[in-house]
Design a protein around this motif. Structure first.
Motif, PDB file in Angstrom:
ATOM      1  N   LYS A   1       0.859  -1.174   0.000  1.00  0.00           N
ATOM      2  CA  LYS A   1       0.000   0.000   0.000  1.00  0.00           C
ATOM      3  C   LYS A   1       0.904   1.236   0.000  1.00  0.00           C
ATOM      4  N   GLU A   2       0.782   2.011  -1.056  1.00  0.00           N
ATOM      5  CA  GLU A   2       1.571   3.229  -1.218  1.00  0.00           C
ATOM      6  C   GLU A   2       0.659   4.426  -0.983  1.00  0.00           C
ATOM      7  N   SER A   3       1.199   5.474  -0.407  1.00  0.00           N
ATOM      8  CA  SER A   3       0.407   6.688  -0.214  1.00  0.00           C
ATOM      9  C   SER A   3       1.213   7.896  -0.680  1.00  0.00           C
ATOM     10  N   VAL A   4       0.508   8.830  -1.275  1.00  0.00           N
ATOM     11  CA  VAL A   4       1.098  10.068  -1.768  1.00  0.00           C
ATOM     12  C   VAL A   4       0.417  11.219  -1.039  1.00  0.00           C
ATOM     13  N   ASN A   5       1.191  12.007  -0.336  1.00  0.00           N
ATOM     14  CA  ASN A   5       0.660  13.162   0.385  1.00  0.00           C
ATOM     15  C   ASN A   5       0.801  14.417  -0.471  1.00  0.00           C
ATOM     16  N   ILE A   6      -0.233  15.212  -0.516  1.00  0.00           N
ATOM     17  CA  ILE A   6      -0.212  16.472  -1.259  1.00  0.00           C
ATOM     18  C   ILE A   6      -0.048  17.598  -0.242  1.00  0.00           C
ATOM     19  N   PRO A   7       1.030  18.380  -0.346  1.00  0.00           N
ATOM     20  CA  PRO A   7       1.241  19.463   0.622  1.00  0.00           C
ATOM     21  C   PRO A   7       0.134  20.512   0.549  1.00  0.00           C
ATOM     22  N   GLN A   8      -0.195  21.081   1.693  1.00  0.00           N
ATOM     23  CA  GLN A   8      -1.245  22.091   1.764  1.00  0.00           C
ATOM     24  C   GLN A   8      -0.882  23.333   0.952  1.00  0.00           C
ATOM     25  N   TRP A   9       0.389  23.723   0.973  1.00  0.00           N
ATOM     26  CA  TRP A   9       0.794  24.913   0.240  1.00  0.00           C
ATOM     27  C   TRP A   9       0.616  24.727  -1.262  1.00  0.00           C
ATOM     28  N   LEU A  10       0.787  23.497  -1.745  1.00  0.00           N
ATOM     29  CA  LEU A  10       0.603  23.232  -3.167  1.00  0.00           C
ATOM     30  C   LEU A  10      -0.873  23.348  -3.554  1.00  0.00           C
ATOM     31  N   SER A  11      -1.747  22.857  -2.697  1.00  0.00           N
ATOM     32  CA  SER A  11      -3.183  22.947  -2.956  1.00  0.00           C
ATOM     33  C   SER A  11      -3.656  24.392  -2.949  1.00  0.00           C
ATOM     34  N   ILE A  12      -3.218  25.156  -1.971  1.00  0.00           N
ATOM     35  CA  ILE A  12      -3.603  26.567  -1.888  1.00  0.00           C
ATOM     36  C   ILE A  12      -3.042  27.339  -3.072  1.00  0.00           C
ATOM     37  N   GLY A  13      -1.820  27.017  -3.477  1.00  0.00           N
ATOM     38  CA  GLY A  13      -1.224  27.661  -4.649  1.00  0.00           C
ATOM     39  C   GLY A  13      -1.991  27.362  -5.921  1.00  0.00           C
ATOM     40  N   ALA A  14      -2.448  26.120  -6.075  1.00  0.00           N
ATOM     41  CA  ALA A  14      -3.221  25.752  -7.267  1.00  0.00           C
ATOM     42  C   ALA A  14      -4.543  26.507  -7.305  1.00  0.00           C
ATOM     43  N   VAL A  15      -5.190  26.658  -6.151  1.00  0.00           N
ATOM     44  CA  VAL A  15      -6.445  27.416  -6.102  1.00  0.00           C
ATOM     45  C   VAL A  15      -6.184  28.885  -6.441  1.00  0.00           C
ATOM     46  N   ALA A  16      -5.122  29.448  -5.913  1.00  0.00           N
ATOM     47  CA  ALA A  16      -4.816  30.857  -6.169  1.00  0.00           C
ATOM     48  C   ALA A  16      -4.474  31.088  -7.640  1.00  0.00           C
ATOM     49  N   ILE A  17      -3.643  30.235  -8.211  1.00  0.00           N
ATOM     50  CA  ILE A  17      -3.282  30.381  -9.623  1.00  0.00           C
ATOM     51  C   ILE A  17      -4.500  30.160 -10.509  1.00  0.00           C
ATOM     52  N   GLY A  18      -5.336  29.193 -10.143  1.00  0.00           N
ATOM     53  CA  GLY A  18      -6.562  28.955 -10.897  1.00  0.00           C
ATOM     54  C   GLY A  18      -7.485  30.151 -10.878  1.00  0.00           C
ATOM     55  N   ALA A  19      -7.583  30.808  -9.725  1.00  0.00           N
ATOM     56  CA  ALA A  19      -8.426  32.002  -9.625  1.00  0.00           C
ATOM     57  C   ALA A  19      -7.877  33.132 -10.493  1.00  0.00           C
ATOM     58  N   VAL A  20      -6.568  33.312 -10.497  1.00  0.00           N
ATOM     59  CA  VAL A  20      -5.958  34.362 -11.322  1.00  0.00           C
ATOM     60  C   VAL A  20      -6.183  34.067 -12.808  1.00  0.00           C
ATOM     61  N   VAL A  21      -5.972  32.814 -13.207  1.00  0.00           N
ATOM     62  CA  VAL A  21      -6.172  32.452 -14.612  1.00  0.00           C
ATOM     63  C   VAL A  21      -7.646  32.626 -15.002  1.00  0.00           C
ATOM     64  N   LEU A  22      -8.544  32.262 -14.100  1.00  0.00           N
ATOM     65  CA  LEU A  22      -9.973  32.407 -14.380  1.00  0.00           C
ATOM     66  C   LEU A  22     -10.362  33.873 -14.534  1.00  0.00           C
ATOM     67  N   VAL A  23      -9.865  34.736 -13.670  1.00  0.00           N
ATOM     68  CA  VAL A  23     -10.161  36.169 -13.757  1.00  0.00           C
ATOM     69  C   VAL A  23      -9.574  36.756 -15.039  1.00  0.00           C
ATOM     70  N   LEU A  24      -8.337  36.372 -15.368  1.00  0.00           N
ATOM     71  CA  LEU A  24      -7.735  36.877 -16.596  1.00  0.00           C
ATOM     72  C   LEU A  24      -8.481  36.365 -17.827  1.00  0.00           C
ATOM     73  N   GLY A  25      -9.029  35.167 -17.765  1.00  0.00           N
ATOM     74  CA  GLY A  25      -9.825  34.624 -18.862  1.00  0.00           C
ATOM     75  C   GLY A  25     -11.099  35.417 -19.088  1.00  0.00           C
ATOM     76  N   PHE A  26     -11.704  35.914 -18.019  1.00  0.00           N
ATOM     77  CA  PHE A  26     -12.911  36.727 -18.159  1.00  0.00           C
ATOM     78  C   PHE A  26     -12.590  38.147 -18.620  1.00  0.00           C
ATOM     79  N   ARG A  27     -11.422  38.648 -18.255  1.00  0.00           N
ATOM     80  CA  ARG A  27     -11.077  40.018 -18.621  1.00  0.00           C
ATOM     81  C   ARG A  27     -10.688  40.140 -20.084  1.00  0.00           C
ATOM     82  N   LYS A  28     -10.209  39.055 -20.698  1.00  0.00           N
ATOM     83  CA  LYS A  28      -9.795  39.118 -22.105  1.00  0.00           C
ATOM     84  C   LYS A  28     -10.975  39.290 -23.043  1.00  0.00           C
ATOM     85  N   THR A  29     -12.145  38.779 -22.646  1.00  0.00           N
ATOM     86  CA  THR A  29     -13.293  38.837 -23.553  1.00  0.00           C
ATOM     87  C   THR A  29     -14.081  40.113 -23.394  1.00  0.00           C
TER      88      THR A  29
END
Length: 73
Positions: free
Chosen positions: A45-73
């Protein structure tokens, strides 16, 4: 929907999933010995832990990309 909006949504969803689950585990089968018709396998049984900072960073980058996607149109 543009590619930027889809990418932003995917990053946010993956970031939230990583944040709330904390990681994932899986089972790997290994063949240790094979003697004629008898086969010895071991399940690891193998387990992979995802660091909290990586998850928060992905949400933050996703929000920035989403906002920039709406501003281009």
């Amino acid at each position: 929907m543009t590619a930027a909006r889809i990418t932003g949504i995917v990053l946010i969803v993956l970031g939230l999933a990583g944040f709330f689950t904390g990681g994932f585990s899986f089972t790997k089968d290994r063949t240790e010995a094979k003697l004629g018709p008898i086969e010895l396998t071991v399940k690891d049984k193998e387990s992979v832990n995802i660091p909290q900072w990586l998850s928060i960073g992905a949400v933050a980058i996703g929000a920035v990309v989403l906002v920039l996607g709406f501003r281009k149109t």
